[in-house]
Design an enzyme around this catalytic site. Sequence first.
Site, PDB file in Angstrom:
ATOM      1  N   GLU A 411       0.808  -1.222   0.000  1.00 48.87           N
ATOM      2  CA  GLU A 411       0.000   0.000   0.000  1.00 48.87           C
ATOM      3  C   GLU A 411       0.836   1.265   0.000  1.00 48.87           C
ATOM      4  O   GLU A 411       0.288   2.362  -0.097  1.00 48.87           O
ATOM      5  CB  GLU A 411      -0.908   0.018   1.236  1.00 48.87           C
ATOM      6  CG  GLU A 411      -1.855  -1.173   1.309  1.00 48.87           C
ATOM      7  CD  GLU A 411      -2.473  -1.313   2.683  1.00 48.87           C
ATOM      8  OE1 GLU A 411      -3.584  -0.810   2.876  1.00 48.87           O
ATOM      9  OE2 GLU A 411      -1.837  -1.927   3.563  1.00 48.87           O
ATOM     10  N   ASP A 435      -4.915   2.985  -0.927  1.00 44.81           N
ATOM     11  CA  ASP A 435      -3.822   3.592  -0.169  1.00 44.81           C
ATOM     12  C   ASP A 435      -2.590   3.806  -1.036  1.00 44.81           C
ATOM     13  O   ASP A 435      -1.874   4.798  -0.871  1.00 44.81           O
ATOM     14  CB  ASP A 435      -3.466   2.732   1.045  1.00 44.81           C
ATOM     15  CG  ASP A 435      -4.257   3.137   2.282  1.00 44.81           C
ATOM     16  OD1 ASP A 435      -4.461   4.350   2.480  1.00 44.81           O
ATOM     17  OD2 ASP A 435      -4.674   2.251   3.043  1.00 44.81           O
ATOM     18  N   CYS A 482      -6.721  -5.749  -4.324  1.00 46.73           N
ATOM     19  CA  CYS A 482      -7.930  -5.740  -3.492  1.00 46.73           C
ATOM     20  C   CYS A 482      -8.449  -4.330  -3.229  1.00 46.73           C
ATOM     21  O   CYS A 482      -9.305  -4.127  -2.376  1.00 46.73           O
ATOM     22  CB  CYS A 482      -7.690  -6.462  -2.167  1.00 46.73           C
ATOM     23  SG  CYS A 482      -6.457  -5.694  -1.109  1.00 46.73           S
TER      24      CYS A 482
END
Length: 551
Positions: A411, A435, A482
């Site tokens: 991230e 993120d 994801c």
Amino acid sequence: MAELRGVGIGLGIAQGPVARMADPLPAPADAPSEITAEEETARAREAVAAVARELETRGSEAGGAAKEVLEAQAMMAEDPSLETEIDSRVANGKTAEWAVFDAFATFRDALTAMGGYLGERAADLDDVAQRVIARLQGVAAPGVPEPGHPFILVAKDLAPADTALLDLSQVLALVTTEGGPTSHTAILAREKSIVAIVGAAGAKDLVEGETVIVDAAAGVVTTDPSDDERERASRRAADREEAASAPITPGALADGTAVPLLANLGSPDGAADAVKLGAEGVGLFRTEFLFLSASQAPTVEQQREAYTKLLAAFPGKKVVVRTLDAGADKPLPFLNDAHEENPALGLRGLRALRASEDILREQLTALAEADAATSADLWVMAPMVSTVEETEYFVALAKEYAIKTAGVMVEVPSSALLADHILARADFASIGTNDLTQYTLAADRLLGSVSSFQDPWHPAVLRLVREVGAAGRSTGKPVGICGEAAADPLLAVVLVGLGATSLSMAPTALADVRATLLKYTFDDAQRVAEAALTATDAASARANAQAIVSH
């Protein structure tokens, strides 16, 4: 014709006449009370309690994420600090109406100043205040209009209590002038598959009854559309319906390359619907639901029960669970509630868990026990991993608890750039595009004011994804996606071309992505990805990819 831009939620398209939400109640007059302070206090407390119970009832009727949101609103309404603030104003001779208005406004301003996740909750507090004041005044709280025909709902923002119980046979789409991609309006619209665009400031000028097209995939509201534009919108809507009703097959490209399509879930309650919509497993299970509303960490037994329920819904299927991702903008009293000047860069994710390792160990214990009791293929990953050393720490700890497959979330740019070293130590990586985009472009993903930067199509983000994909190929390790990017069908093709081996998304997006992947081979996906990478900004990357697939 004009185009109004905002942040699209989902990929749908709808058209119809505008119906505007009623304006909020005006502020009560700051006049002295004509009854005793004791009587005003009793009035205020009765109204607050009644509104809290109404919100809980609406939540029970709606279920799912709406239930959690509305229960959180009810807790806001009865916050002891708010009660104290209301009491102090009443004691100074104010009416219950003014005391509620002023106390809630003070709390709202404090939340707004905090920004991020808490800033997004300010609108929820406004809604509670409106409902309490309406009850005190004996009038109806502002709510969803009922023009008697299907309509496009336009509002400044929509309260969770209204979003949760929208009549989807009447509300064709939702457009708000405020709110960001993580507002409760956006969260509930996504869960309920409502065509929605939030943060479209220009929508404040839309006129009652005028026809508009709401294209969530493009994030555009078209006013005064031509007949041709309306016809194209109708065809697109029909194509989406046809794709959604097509037989469910495993995710794959046109040449048979498997691309498992998984679900992002926030609690075990969504498992059955995810399976029904074609999820081949779970690519991201967020465990925060067990922790965020608690004053102390849930027990191993409580966690084991929830994880077992989840795993039992996916026998033989991959289920990727993320350990607690909290701290900073989601402080927990038992984890880390210290004030931080820049919470997005603070003690969050794995950093916070290492500082309270007993919580991480209890979570791994519960996961291992749930795994032993079910037949799902459990994978566990740590959030916000930024170094190779953090990877080594988490993987070693997970193996200590007999977790067979332990990986990390990518991230932050550092973990993407070190992906070859990280994947040499971890069993898999999963890219959280929300993120990763935030940290690459230095734009808080929870702030509507910089939402235009929060675009995973940006070539800088795509280049980092390519780094991780290449590391996955060289080490033979899986690389999943994801974040919200996986729910964009064309971007899903790009991500596969960059090396993603699985895609995880909100279950309602599965049909669109499945249908799109089947149109392209792996070679096609690589060509589309390369075209996107040659761009210098997000819009150009999207246009370049679209140009390739259009020929």
